[in-house]
Design an enzyme around this catalytic site. Sequence first.
Site, PDB file in Angstrom:
ATOM      1  CD  GLU A   1     -10.735  -2.268   3.692  1.00 59.67           C
ATOM      2  OE1 GLU A   1     -11.385  -3.297   3.788  1.00 59.67           O
ATOM      3  OE2 GLU A   1     -10.284  -1.658   4.672  1.00 59.67           O
TER       4      GLU A   1
ATOM      5  N   GLY B   1      -9.089   6.411   6.273  1.00 60.14           N
ATOM      6  CA  GLY B   1      -8.503   5.285   5.536  1.00 60.14           C
ATOM      7  C   GLY B   1      -8.908   5.313   4.079  1.00 60.14           C
TER       8      GLY B   1
ATOM      9  CB  THR C   1       1.173   5.619  -1.861  1.00 60.63           C
ATOM     10  OG1 THR C   1       1.035   6.655  -0.900  1.00 60.63           O
ATOM     11  CG2 THR C   1       2.645   5.379  -2.141  1.00 60.63           C
TER      12      THR C   1
ATOM     13  CB  THR D   1      -0.854   0.048   1.264  1.00 63.43           C
ATOM     14  OG1 THR D   1       0.031  -0.077   2.391  1.00 63.43           O
ATOM     15  CG2 THR D   1      -1.856  -1.089   1.305  1.00 63.43           C
TER      16      THR D   1
END
Lengths: 697, 316
Positions: free
Chosen positions: A661, A658, A590, A466
Amino acid sequence: MTATDTLTRAIGTPLARIEGREKVTGEARYAYEYQPENVAYAEPVQAHIARGEIRSVDASETLAQPGVIAVIWNENAPKLADGADAELALFQSRRVAYRGQYVAAVVADTQEAAREGQRLLRIDYVEEPHDVVLRENHPKLYTPEKVNPSFPAHMEKGNVEAALASAAASVDVTYRTPAFHNNAMEPHATVALWQDGDLILYDSNQGAPAHRDAIAGVFDLPPERVRVIAPHVGGGFGSKGTPRPQAILAAMAAQMVERPVKVAVTRQQMFAVTGYRTPTIQRMRLGADAEGRLTAISHEVVEQTSTLKEFAEQTATATRVMYAAPNRLTTHQLARLDVPTPSWMRAPGECPGMFALESAMDELAIACGIDPIELRALNDTQVDPEDGETPFSSRDLVGCLREGAERFGWAERDPTPGVRRDGRWLVGTGVASSTYPAYRRAAQASARAEADGSFVVRVGAADIGTGARTALTQIAGDALGTSVDRVRVEIGDSALPKAGVAGGSMGTASWGTAVVRACEALRAKLDDNAELPAEAEADTSEEIEQQKKRARHGFGAQFAEVRVDSDSGEVRVPRLLGVFAVGRIINPRTARSQFIGGMTMGMGMALHEESVMDAAFGDYVNRDLAQYHVPSHADVQSIEAAWLDEEDDELNPMGSKGIGEIGIVGTAAAIANAVHHATGKRVRELPIRLDRLIECA
Amino acid sequence: MRPFDYERAEDATGAVAALRRRGTGARYLGGGTNLVDLMKLGVETPDALVDVSRLPLRGIEERPDGGLRIGAAVRNSELAAHRAVRERYPLLSLALLSGASGQLRNLATVGGNLLQRTRCSYFQDVSKPCNKREPGSGCPAIEGEHRNLAIIGHSDSCVATHPSDMAVALVALDAEVEVEGEGGTRTIPLREFHRLPGDEPQRDTVLQPGDLITAVELPLLAFATRSTYRKVRDRAAFSFAVVSVAVAVDVADGVVRDCRLALGGVAHVPWRAARAEEALRGQPATEESSPRLPAPSSSRRDRSATTHSRCRSGGQ
Ligand SMILES: Cc1cc2nc3c(=O)[nH]c(=O)nc-3n(C[C@H](O)[C@H](O)[C@H](O)COP(=O)(O)OP(=O)(O)OC[C@H]3O[C@@H](n4cnc5c(N)ncnc54)[C@H](O)[C@@H]3O)c2cc1C
Ligand code: SF4
């Protein structure tokens, strides 16, 4: 150092992956590449029945094979501690819970000899009839106590039935998603060795400390006698979030043959033993008033788990967050079947659930004659719609929809389905919302100032591809007030300060908080003129326990353009655009990879991926990458990810949510909605294969 | 994996002799992209490999009739890129380029491509019965997963398809396969090379044990310059055909003077659609005059053993 007290800003810059060079030159070592002296190889043997018992094992031919050292199965396997995870109770029973379960193993001097031994092992079974096909009226359906990880399985508010009966517009439809398998590039692999009673594992996983604890439990060892090392991991998508049987096998075999032992799970085996996303059957009912305001939302989910272990995917939980409506029902039912155990796969819950909700919203928009973006904006909420009061720490769903509409050129869209042709191709566009919770969990970290002016930051984090190591270096650099090239971040080892797994998109938030606190503590020491080297530690348990009650979630909007071949039903995707509001982006380079990677996987879910259950044998049959199709470059021309600047000081010191996902969430619905717009055909069962569309010509 | 011997042959005759010497457990090795995979899966367990990928069979030569003679060890990528192929037989170049991936095509040979085995998932799983792998053990695909298997020409013992794209183009072009075997060299029309499964699905082709493919002869077909290969598949690249068609047409004054049609992904053989060709000849070249081919049905899967649709029943 204190001298560099100026405000540096590594956060927000596109720092290149720190270990990128090591990876492309092959210097970075992955689990299976560790080669201890005198290593032996174990090959697992899989059950050939879906339910029953092992009557006997004939190992004579195997043991006669040159190079074979041992055969392990229930009869001679060491007794393991009763653990929480029945998948790890390797060889502890003669029972077979699903086809493909590991029931024995062959250990040999070479991998080739172990494989040949595996081929020659004769296992005699007492076979029982199996039950492997999920259906909505399955007699074994039950409501679990909670859904992953600990949400209520059933929530109800108001009177959904009455509201639906009196709704001006409504939809009542059922969506189906097949089983999906996480196909990480690096196989699940473990190299195990025992040293003076201590167990050392080089293992491919999403969190060394958590794996250490679980494996120590299985072998009834104190955690400090076990060390798990995983500096580089080639993907996991949730399937490496908990230890898998190969880790137990490596340790057990190493103990038995008194040599280091290697095990890698083959691609084919992976379709049985390393988890997958449950198939789902989801009935969605939505009711709205004449203006399109939702009066009722009902989301009823049917899914499966194994007889070995209950894993209840939280498929309807995103529906609890997305839209306001006074009458609400979200509920999950499970059937325990003779199937492999499902588990986490990128955005468990949100991913399949939002396919259903966001497809249904599109259907409702059409039923109401409202633009799908306006319908979503109209039903947006700034408080948790379930309790009606908890505020969101930040929520910019509407901002994402509007920004995306602008970039995508939504304004010119004619909503009429099935009318845009370009030669053989039917063309359409679609939109869907996206969301993912912004979790954070307790972690520890340490920071050390060296005499030469450099810093070492240590945290038991994981970089599964990641860019976590890079992001943590940026976070540490800013917290220390120094440039990133003076900071070395050490991760991927259970000997480091304890931290949770890379999962639930909470890695960076959790580890980052601990890193910032450790760096702050170190700076305080240095400000006090501590002698070098100086070190400080942090533990964020209390901080996280004391955080305010807020609904913390990221939001996004997914846009898709599709072309459907009117002769063949083939679908191609000229454009995907995702716009996200996910707090502060720590590393745009990223981060973009995470978003477009998730979106690509969402496209795979929409169009290609599907694990096919064979009812007669009870296994997933298309168990390699020639048969289980993940997307290819040629399927999509352009994938773009963008994000809004979102300030949120109720998250963590970085202000980040986050991002691992959210990219997969909503993509499949956006594509399915675009396919409807292109063809007039609503495909409610994934994947949208050409045979499901061929009638559209 | 079973230990096996490896031997590199110097020429075709030497290869044939080596295989004969080594007996029934030996196999020729081309690029290995299919054979080695099957060895890893335990489907093939040869005790010796005779490497024929470096035989002096790598040439693509002009034939006196304006056709081409293609050596059996020519790589798929070389053949696809060859100027004469691209100019005279675009359907062949397109068929090759639609198959596998760049890396695989760089390894795969013409001989190996013709002899690649079916992708039926039961065939590839030695823990399951399969008449092709183990004659008499049964065919689970008939009741099980057969979405991409045969819809024509199958039998009660096997519903497998031949997966090659290249072979579909070659069969449309009336290619011939040159084979060196025990009795010397012979030539087999590609149309007769692959077999329908009948009750011997273990035999994919009419080859005899030990036969070595040395070349493919491609006669001139002037109107093949107007040809194409259309492959329908579940994803845009790197996947086998759900159904494919190789087609060449000779149109003059709006009328189909001649044509070639072959279908892939539908049968145990690359299927030459001779009756459809016949129906087209002399017809006006319009969309309406296109023959009705056995179209993949979009209805529910038919459970009878005789019709197989491209659909899979609902559920999961
Ligand atoms: C992931 C994947 C995707 C693929 N996708 C496609 C696709 O879309 N379309 C397609 O057409 N193909 C596809 N292929 C198959 C590929 O085209 C074949 O594997 C390849 O053409 C085989 O050639 P090879 O030289 O490697 O054969 P090998 O694997 O070396 O041999 C195959 C067989 O031929 C025999 N053999 C080889 N050479 C000779 C000879 N000269 N004489 C007699 N016998 C011989 C061998 O003994 C063996 O039985 C795919 C393969 C893979 C792995
Ligand atoms: S279709 Fe043919 S290859 Fe497939 S299982 Fe049946 S017999 Fe075997």
